[in-house]
Design a protein around this motif. Structure first.
Motif, PDB file in Angstrom:
ATOM      1  N   LEU A   6      -5.344  -7.834 -13.316  1.00 32.71           N
ATOM      2  CA  LEU A   6      -4.599  -7.846 -14.575  1.00 32.71           C
ATOM      3  C   LEU A   6      -3.517  -8.926 -14.599  1.00 32.71           C
ATOM      4  N   GLY A   7      -3.491  -9.777 -13.597  1.00 30.73           N
ATOM      5  CA  GLY A   7      -2.510 -10.859 -13.558  1.00 30.73           C
ATOM      6  C   GLY A   7      -1.207 -10.503 -12.890  1.00 30.73           C
ATOM      7  N   ILE A   8      -1.130  -9.330 -12.268  1.00 25.36           N
ATOM      8  CA  ILE A   8       0.070  -8.936 -11.523  1.00 25.36           C
ATOM      9  C   ILE A   8      -0.004  -9.606 -10.157  1.00 25.36           C
ATOM     10  N   THR A   9       0.742 -10.662 -10.002  1.00 28.82           N
ATOM     11  CA  THR A   9       0.696 -11.468  -8.775  1.00 28.82           C
ATOM     12  C   THR A   9       1.759 -11.082  -7.764  1.00 28.82           C
ATOM     13  N   HIS A  10       2.720 -10.251  -8.183  1.00 29.05           N
ATOM     14  CA  HIS A  10       3.865  -9.931  -7.326  1.00 29.05           C
ATOM     15  C   HIS A  10       3.727  -8.525  -6.748  1.00 29.05           C
ATOM     16  N   PHE A  11       3.725  -8.447  -5.415  1.00 26.98           N
ATOM     17  CA  PHE A  11       3.613  -7.183  -4.683  1.00 26.98           C
ATOM     18  C   PHE A  11       4.880  -6.991  -3.863  1.00 26.98           C
ATOM     19  N   ASP A  12       5.595  -5.913  -4.134  1.00 26.70           N
ATOM     20  CA  ASP A  12       6.923  -5.697  -3.572  1.00 26.70           C
ATOM     21  C   ASP A  12       6.912  -4.582  -2.531  1.00 26.70           C
ATOM     22  N   LEU A  13       7.356  -4.911  -1.312  1.00 27.56           N
ATOM     23  CA  LEU A  13       7.392  -3.951  -0.214  1.00 27.56           C
ATOM     24  C   LEU A  13       8.777  -3.937   0.426  1.00 27.56           C
ATOM     25  N   ALA A  14       8.944  -3.065   1.424  1.00 25.72           N
ATOM     26  CA  ALA A  14      10.128  -3.047   2.275  1.00 25.72           C
ATOM     27  C   ALA A  14       9.708  -2.495   3.627  1.00 25.72           C
ATOM     28  N   ASN A  15      10.523  -2.747   4.626  1.00 23.57           N
ATOM     29  CA  ASN A  15      10.165  -2.320   5.982  1.00 23.57           C
ATOM     30  C   ASN A  15       9.953  -0.817   6.087  1.00 23.57           C
ATOM     31  N   ASN A  16      10.733  -0.030   5.327  1.00 27.08           N
ATOM     32  CA  ASN A  16      10.705   1.426   5.502  1.00 27.08           C
ATOM     33  C   ASN A  16       9.793   2.144   4.527  1.00 27.08           C
ATOM     34  N   TYR A  17       9.005   1.419   3.736  1.00 24.39           N
ATOM     35  CA  TYR A  17       8.129   2.098   2.781  1.00 24.39           C
ATOM     36  C   TYR A  17       7.000   2.797   3.521  1.00 24.39           C
ATOM     37  N   GLY A  18       6.679   3.997   3.067  1.00 28.52           N
ATOM     38  CA  GLY A  18       5.661   4.814   3.696  1.00 28.52           C
ATOM     39  C   GLY A  18       5.414   6.054   2.839  1.00 28.52           C
ATOM     40  N   PRO A  19       5.387   7.221   3.470  1.00 29.86           N
ATOM     41  CA  PRO A  19       5.658   7.521   4.877  1.00 29.86           C
ATOM     42  C   PRO A  19       4.435   7.347   5.774  1.00 29.86           C
ATOM     43  N   PRO A  20       4.665   7.200   7.098  1.00 30.65           N
ATOM     44  CA  PRO A  20       5.948   6.963   7.759  1.00 30.65           C
ATOM     45  C   PRO A  20       6.419   5.537   7.518  1.00 30.65           C
ATOM     46  N   PRO A  21       7.693   5.234   7.829  1.00 31.55           N
ATOM     47  CA  PRO A  21       8.202   3.879   7.634  1.00 31.55           C
ATOM     48  C   PRO A  21       7.295   2.836   8.295  1.00 31.55           C
ATOM     49  N   GLY A  22       7.028   1.771   7.558  1.00 34.87           N
ATOM     50  CA  GLY A  22       6.164   0.706   8.056  1.00 34.87           C
ATOM     51  C   GLY A  22       4.718   0.834   7.648  1.00 34.87           C
ATOM     52  N   SER A  23       4.296   2.022   7.233  1.00 32.20           N
ATOM     53  CA  SER A  23       2.873   2.227   6.962  1.00 32.20           C
ATOM     54  C   SER A  23       2.414   1.533   5.685  1.00 32.20           C
ATOM     55  N   ALA A  24       3.307   1.366   4.695  1.00 33.61           N
ATOM     56  CA  ALA A  24       2.911   0.649   3.487  1.00 33.61           C
ATOM     57  C   ALA A  24       2.615  -0.813   3.811  1.00 33.61           C
ATOM     58  N   GLU A  25       3.447  -1.427   4.647  1.00 40.07           N
ATOM     59  CA  GLU A  25       3.191  -2.818   5.045  1.00 40.07           C
ATOM     60  C   GLU A  25       1.912  -2.930   5.862  1.00 40.07           C
ATOM     61  N   GLU A  26       1.664  -1.959   6.718  1.00 41.17           N
ATOM     62  CA  GLU A  26       0.418  -1.975   7.491  1.00 41.17           C
ATOM     63  C   GLU A  26      -0.797  -1.870   6.565  1.00 41.17           C
ATOM     64  N   ALA A  27      -0.725  -0.976   5.590  1.00 42.25           N
ATOM     65  CA  ALA A  27      -1.833  -0.823   4.640  1.00 42.25           C
ATOM     66  C   ALA A  27      -2.034  -2.093   3.824  1.00 42.25           C
ATOM     67  N   PHE A  28      -0.924  -2.691   3.396  1.00 45.99           N
ATOM     68  CA  PHE A  28      -1.034  -3.921   2.625  1.00 45.99           C
ATOM     69  C   PHE A  28      -1.589  -5.046   3.495  1.00 45.99           C
ATOM     70  N   GLY A  29      -1.214  -5.062   4.771  1.00 45.32           N
ATOM     71  CA  GLY A  29      -1.778  -6.052   5.687  1.00 45.32           C
ATOM     72  C   GLY A  29      -3.285  -5.921   5.802  1.00 45.32           C
ATOM     73  N   ASP A  30      -3.779  -4.688   5.836  1.00 41.95           N
ATOM     74  CA  ASP A  30      -5.230  -4.471   5.862  1.00 41.95           C
ATOM     75  C   ASP A  30      -5.877  -5.032   4.599  1.00 41.95           C
ATOM     76  N   LEU A  31      -5.246  -4.793   3.456  1.00 41.55           N
ATOM     77  CA  LEU A  31      -5.793  -5.303   2.203  1.00 41.55           C
ATOM     78  C   LEU A  31      -5.747  -6.828   2.143  1.00 41.55           C
ATOM     79  N   MET A  32      -4.728  -7.406   2.727  1.00 41.33           N
ATOM     80  CA  MET A  32      -4.672  -8.873   2.770  1.00 41.33           C
ATOM     81  C   MET A  32      -5.859  -9.426   3.552  1.00 41.33           C
ATOM     82  N   ARG A  33      -6.197  -8.777   4.647  1.00 40.45           N
ATOM     83  CA  ARG A  33      -7.301  -9.271   5.481  1.00 40.45           C
ATOM     84  C   ARG A  33      -8.659  -9.053   4.828  1.00 40.45           C
ATOM     85  N   THR A  34      -8.835  -7.891   4.189  1.00 41.77           N
ATOM     86  CA  THR A  34     -10.164  -7.524   3.679  1.00 41.77           C
ATOM     87  C   THR A  34     -10.415  -7.981   2.253  1.00 41.77           C
ATOM     88  N   ASP A  35      -9.362  -8.143   1.458  1.00 43.79           N
ATOM     89  CA  ASP A  35      -9.537  -8.404   0.027  1.00 43.79           C
ATOM     90  C   ASP A  35      -8.822  -9.663  -0.458  1.00 43.79           C
TER      91      ASP A  35
END
Length: 347
Positions: A55-84
């Motif tokens: 839909l043209g949303i190019t900006h994805f906003d995270l933080a170190n403590n996003y989760g739960p548990p803290p860090g898991s949102a960045e880990e999930a996004f990292g997986d998506l960066m690699r696969t998609d």
């Protein structure tokens, strides 16, 4: 089969220049504060992220403590960066932050150089990135010299860890001080991320929007939907499984009868405008072009589609704005008020 982004992804989204910088951001950005932790199925995260980008949303906003548990949102996004999203990295704006509690001991939160740089390195590792586009000081630290915090942000840019820096929840006075330090260092403050919605207007009372305009700093409003309160979700009470029942940041006591009555009246206004309540709430935050972008969260892809459709109608008459002012009540939902106080939170 490898996923490919929609070819028409830039045809309908609106992009605004971020302050007086060279960077443009979509008027709707996707936040991964909720619904990207270990308690959400990965395929749902993938569906939300793909839908947003399509839909043209190019900006994805995270933080170190996003989760739960803290860090898991960045880990999930990292997986998506690699696969998609690996083929689209240069089309994306990815941000992260540090400031709240992340690990045990005296170096795991607030605004020291030690914490900010270590946290940035950890975030890059979790996401599998060489750099983030924006790195924020997530909250003002009353006990660390502001010069130290801003010098850490400057170093993060100069060392190649980030392209730009920002601050979040700083009040107008502290924003001017931080921006002056960063300007002197040669790494200007790109963007400020405050909480802001029709029922959380501290930025107006504080004069922050005027300050940002004066300094040429961009802005991204978080919780513009008041954590779901300014949607159709709570029009008939508190549904089971909603954020208000999960013991997270939205407390059920925020949903007073006075607030719910105001939300119902706002919903009637939105229907008259041919919009959902969420779309009208986002359009209101983005009105007159004062803010660069509004940051949404989503638990389902269809919510992203609904919010992105705000671009079809972001104009208000003066009569509508006056009616909204007369209808809204201060919902006392600014959980970050302490971070915006003159002297910051006490410890």
């Amino acid at each position: 089969m490898t996923w490919q982004a929609a070819q028409a992804r830039y045809d309908h989204m609106e992009y605004r220049r971020c302050g007086r910088s060279g960077l443009k951001l979509p008027v709707i950005s996707l936040g991964l504060w909720h619904n990207f932790g270990g308690d959400t199925p990965h395929e749902r995260k993938r569906d939300i992220a793909r839908t947003a980008f399509d839909l043209g949303i190019t900006h994805f906003d995270l933080a170190n403590n996003y989760g739960p548990p803290p860090g898991s949102a960045e880990e999930a996004f990292g997986d998506l960066m690699r696969t998609d999203f690996a083929p689209y990295r240069d089309e994306m704006i990815i941000s992260s932050k540090a400031g709240y509690g992340m690990w045990a001991g005296p170096y795991g939160e607030w605004g020291s150089r030690k914490y900010l740089i270590a946290s940035c390195d950890q975030s890059l590792k979790r996401m599998g990135l060489d750099y983030v586009d924006i790195f924020y000081s997530h909250r003002f630290d009353p006990e660390t010299p502001l010069e130290e915090t801003m010098m850490a942000l400057d170093h993060i840019v100069r060392s190649g860890r980030a392209l730009y820096v920002g601050i979040s929840s700083y009040n107008s006075k502290r924003t001017r001080e931080a921006a002056a330090i960063l300007k002197e260092l040669g790494t200007p403050c790109l963007i400020h991320q405050p909480s802001y919605s029709m029922i959380n207007r501290w930025v107006e009372e504080d004069g922050l929007l005027d300050t940002l305009e004066d300094l040429g700093i961009g802005s991204i409003a978080f919780t513009p939907l008041a954590q779901g309160m300014l949607t159709s979700k709570y029009l008939k009470g508190i549904p089971e499984g909603s954020r208000a029942t999960q013991g997270k940041s939205l407390k059920s006591e925020f949903l007073t009868e006075e607030t719910l009555n105001a939300i119902r009246a706002l919903n009637a206004m939105a229907e008259q405008r041919g919009q959902t309540l969420a779309q009208m709430a986002l359009a209101w935050v983005l009105r007159k072009g004062r803010l660069t972008t509004a940051l949404i969260g989503a638990s389902r892809a269809e919510q992203v589609r609904d919010c992105a459709a705000v671009v079809k109608n972001m104009d208000f008459t003066e009569a509508e704005l006056q009616e909204i002012d007369a209808t809204t009540v201060e919902g006392k939902v600014n959980l970050w008020a302490a971070s915006s106080e003159r002297e910051g939170p006490s410890r």
